[in-house]
Design a protein around this motif. Structure first.
Motif: not given
Ligand code: PGA
Length: 266
Positions: A94-96, A181-183, A187-189
């Motif tokens: 269930g990764h975003s 918990y990944e808002p 992510i990647g921002t």
């Molecule tokens: P990020 O990714 O550390 O590059 O923000 C985290 C993730 O998607 O698990």
């Protein structure tokens, strides 16, 4: 005391030779790590060679997804048993980047490749059950989008995702699940969630587990934070009482950065 767990989600990066080069470096720097659990999550194609390379070390291996059926006419899908066969002990669910309405880009994103793979709370639940049945430890990802945060629905979204992921799972199995918990907006921002807020929402996840299974199980469950965790913010995040580790994307692709985050978790 919950042992912290630092997992590196490589996403769609690293050919087999590149993957081997990275784990060789990791092995040298953190192959005997015992203070925290360390896991790498390579793409499917590199799973077996990475697991072979890490044999005899304390570094675990995870896959980025699975299907819930054991075998059959499911072209393109990977069965839980195949992951065990390849040497995985963990699996992301269930990764975003795999959730969302199938084929529909979410309005939050400029980048239309995000959230295209149609994962729902119900498929997350099926996959968690199938992973547990195969002896894999699920890392179940949850988190709100920017639109949900702005609408003030973060806690409802996150507790709903947690409860639906756990539907029908017995307490003994629930305690084995790791939540991340990944808002989605972080992510990647480069946009990290503040440590106090990340800790607070991880507390909401724990309260949801407590509601279903009681305080004992909730205290046992490990909850990671993920979303732009880097060497320079890891210490603060990982020192919070409800944050039991990190799910690291970008910063897990460089051994030095990943090892610095591992060190911050000790
Ligand atoms: P990020 O990714 O550390 O590059 O923000 C985290 C993730 O998607 O698990």
């Amino acid at each position: 005391m919950r042992k912290k767990i630092i997992a590196g989600n490589w996403k769609m990066n690293k050919t087999i030779p590149e993957a081997i080069a990275l784990v060789k470096e990791l092995k040298a720097l953190a192959g005997g790590e015992t203070a925290v659990d360390v896991v790498v999550v390579p793409p499917f194609t590199a799973l077996y060679p990475v697991a072979q390379e890490l044999k005899g070390t304390s570094i675990g291996v995870g896959a980025q997804n699975l299907f819930w059926k054991a075998s059959g006419a499911y072209t393109s899908q990977i069965a839980p048993g195949f992951l065990v066969d390849a040497g995985a002990q963990y699996v992301l669910i269930g990764h975003s980047e795999t959730r969302g309405r199938f084929g529909v880009a979410e309005p939050d994103f400029d980048d239309d490749v995000l959230r295209l793979f149609g994962e729902s709370d119900s498929t997350v639940n099926r996959k968690a059950k199938a992973a547990l049945a195969a002896g894999l430890i699920p890392i179940v990802c949850i988190g709100e989008t920017l639109a949900e945060r702005k609408a003030g629905t973060t806690d409802a979204v996150v507790s709903g995702q947690t409860e639906r992921a756990l539907a029908g799972i017995p307490a003994a199995d629930a305690a084995k699940i790791i939540f991340a918990y990944e808002p989605v907006w972080a992510i990647g921002t480069g946009e990290v969630c503040g440590a106090d807020e990340a800790d607070r929402v991880c507390g909401v996840v724990r309260a949801s587990v407590a509601k279903l299974f009681g305080a004992g199980t909730a205290e046992a469950v490990r909850i990671q934070y993920g979303g732009s965790m880097k060497p320079d913010n890891a210490k603060e995040l990982l020192s919070k009482p409800n944050i039991d580790g990190g799910l690291i994307g970008g910063a897990s692709l460089k051994a030095k950065d990943f090892v610095a985050i591992i060190a911050a978790g000790r």
